[in-house]
Design a protein around this motif. Structure first.
Motif, mmCIF file in Angstrom:
data_model
loop_
_atom_site.group_PDB
_atom_site.id
_atom_site.type_symbol
_atom_site.label_atom_id
_atom_site.label_comp_id
_atom_site.label_asym_id
_atom_site.label_seq_id
_atom_site.Cartn_x
_atom_site.Cartn_y
_atom_site.Cartn_z
ATOM 1 N N LEU A 63 0.816 -8.660 -6.889
ATOM 2 C CA LEU A 63 1.418 -8.552 -5.581
ATOM 3 C C LEU A 63 2.996 -9.202 -5.885
ATOM 4 C CD1 LEU A 63 -1.455 -10.486 -3.612
ATOM 5 C CD2 LEU A 63 -0.618 -8.221 -2.970
ATOM 6 N N ASN A 76 5.183 -6.360 -6.359
ATOM 7 C CA ASN A 76 5.359 -5.672 -5.369
ATOM 8 C C ASN A 76 6.547 -6.439 -4.494
ATOM 9 O OD1 ASN A 76 3.870 -3.402 -5.660
ATOM 10 N ND2 ASN A 76 2.114 -4.469 -4.951
ATOM 11 N N MET A 81 10.088 -4.442 -2.924
ATOM 12 C CA MET A 81 10.277 -4.020 -1.708
ATOM 13 C C MET A 81 11.726 -3.661 -1.205
ATOM 14 S SD MET A 81 7.461 -6.238 0.406
ATOM 15 C CE MET A 81 7.715 -5.399 1.975
ATOM 16 N N CYS A 90 7.570 3.517 -2.741
ATOM 17 C CA CYS A 90 6.428 3.372 -1.797
ATOM 18 C C CYS A 90 5.483 2.562 -2.248
ATOM 19 C CB CYS A 90 5.995 4.838 -1.569
ATOM 20 S SG CYS A 90 4.795 4.794 -0.355
ATOM 21 N N LEU A 91 4.956 1.421 -1.734
ATOM 22 C CA LEU A 91 4.155 0.585 -2.305
ATOM 23 C C LEU A 91 2.581 0.957 -1.888
ATOM 24 C CD1 LEU A 91 5.636 -2.698 -0.764
ATOM 25 C CD2 LEU A 91 5.696 -1.801 -3.195
ATOM 26 N N LEU A 92 2.427 2.119 -1.272
ATOM 27 C CA LEU A 92 1.099 2.321 -0.733
ATOM 28 C C LEU A 92 0.031 2.699 -1.999
ATOM 29 C CD1 LEU A 92 1.726 4.511 2.368
ATOM 30 C CD2 LEU A 92 1.080 2.247 2.195
ATOM 31 N N ASN A 121 0.285 1.241 -4.881
ATOM 32 C CA ASN A 121 -0.034 -0.098 -5.600
ATOM 33 C C ASN A 121 -0.913 -0.529 -4.737
ATOM 34 O OD1 ASN A 121 1.934 0.643 -7.528
ATOM 35 N ND2 ASN A 121 3.559 -0.708 -6.834
ATOM 36 N N PHE A 122 -0.758 -0.776 -3.504
ATOM 37 C CA PHE A 122 -1.776 -1.354 -2.674
ATOM 38 C C PHE A 122 -3.331 -1.052 -2.906
ATOM 39 C CE2 PHE A 122 1.913 -2.490 0.827
ATOM 40 C CZ PHE A 122 2.043 -3.820 0.154
ATOM 41 N N GLU A 123 -3.256 -0.045 -2.944
ATOM 42 C CA GLU A 123 -4.777 0.839 -3.006
ATOM 43 C C GLU A 123 -5.302 0.271 -4.455
ATOM 44 O OE1 GLU A 123 -8.016 2.768 -1.824
ATOM 45 O OE2 GLU A 123 -6.203 2.614 -0.670
ATOM 46 N N LYS A 124 -4.439 0.223 -5.559
ATOM 47 C CA LYS A 124 -5.036 -0.248 -6.755
ATOM 48 C C LYS A 124 -5.416 -1.619 -6.572
ATOM 49 C CE LYS A 124 -2.322 3.137 -9.531
ATOM 50 N NZ LYS A 124 -1.466 3.121 -10.560
ATOM 51 N N ILE A 125 -4.447 -2.607 -6.162
ATOM 52 C CA ILE A 125 -4.821 -3.950 -5.835
ATOM 53 C C ILE A 125 -6.083 -4.055 -4.955
ATOM 54 C CG2 ILE A 125 -3.847 -6.153 -4.638
ATOM 55 C CD1 ILE A 125 -1.205 -5.091 -5.331
ATOM 56 N N LYS A 126 -6.205 -3.275 -3.827
ATOM 57 C CA LYS A 126 -7.300 -3.499 -3.287
ATOM 58 C C LYS A 126 -8.621 -3.169 -3.965
ATOM 59 C CE LYS A 126 -8.600 -0.232 -0.040
ATOM 60 N NZ LYS A 126 -8.467 0.578 1.274
#
Length: 206
Positions: free
Chosen positions: A26, A29, A33, A39-41, A43-48
């Protein structure tokens, strides 16, 4: 969740380390930013996904924490639900804690045998006359099988939640019992406690 009797240090350390990895991800990221073309999307999916994995491991950790003070057979229970999960055999197992459960449960067939994973698995084997109800466990003994539990009213009409899960919620809403559930549709493991359902990591995704 808190249990002073809980001492599963290696698992706890693993969870702490993985939470640290999520925090670092996090932070990374945050650091990028300001880059307009980044694009962070993804990365967010992997973190989720990582966070969901941590959540399931934490549930496994606390499941053992809650079981340990009330039965010496928590490893037998763990082996049982893992094996049932892999075979997609549905199951519902109630571990009595301090509350008296007789007024809440429609009694089934008396078993009164030492708890072993093989006996539990045989009870829930498809086609066994006892496999549809709940097994009651007190300390290190299988007390009875084919018991009927009260159903939760919170999910009436929700087709995504089966009868076993509603039963696990129903009894955990009315007592301090811990109720293990294995879904025969997906093989997923969860447990009901204090009126909530928690997913448990079973070593593979379904």
């Amino acid at each position: 969740m808190n249990n002073s009797n809980c001492d599963f240090s290696p698992m706890k350390q693993t969870i702490k380390e993985e939470i640290g990895q999520v925090i670092l991800a996090l932070q990374a990221n945050l650091d990028v930013m300001d880059q307009e073309d980044y694009c962070l999307l993804g990365n967010f999916e992997k973190i989720k996904e990582h966070f969901i994995s941590i959540d399931m491991k934490a549930a496994s950790f606390y499941l053992n924490c809650y079981l340990a003070p009330f039965t010496d057979k928590y490893l037998e229970l763990s082996i049982c639900i893992q094996n049932m999960s892999h075979r997609r055999h549905g199951g519902l197992i109630v571990i009595q804690r301090e509350d008296v459960l007789e007024p809440l449960v429609k009694p089934g067939i008396s078993i009164k045998a030492d708890l072993t994973h093989s006996l539990l698995e045989s009870i829930f084997f498809p086609g066994n006359p006892l496999h549809d109800g709940a097994v009651m466990v007190n300390a290190n003994q299988i007390v009875s099988a084919a018991n009927v539990l009260p159903l939760s009213d919170r999910f009436v009409g929700d087709k995504k939640l089966g009868t076993r899960h509603r039963a696990a919620l129903g009894l955990s809403e009315r007592s301090d019992a811990l109720v293990l559930v294995v879904s025969e549709e997906t093989g997923r493991i969860s447990f009901g406690f204090n009126g909530e359902l928690y997913p448990v990591n079973n070593g593979e995704s379904h």
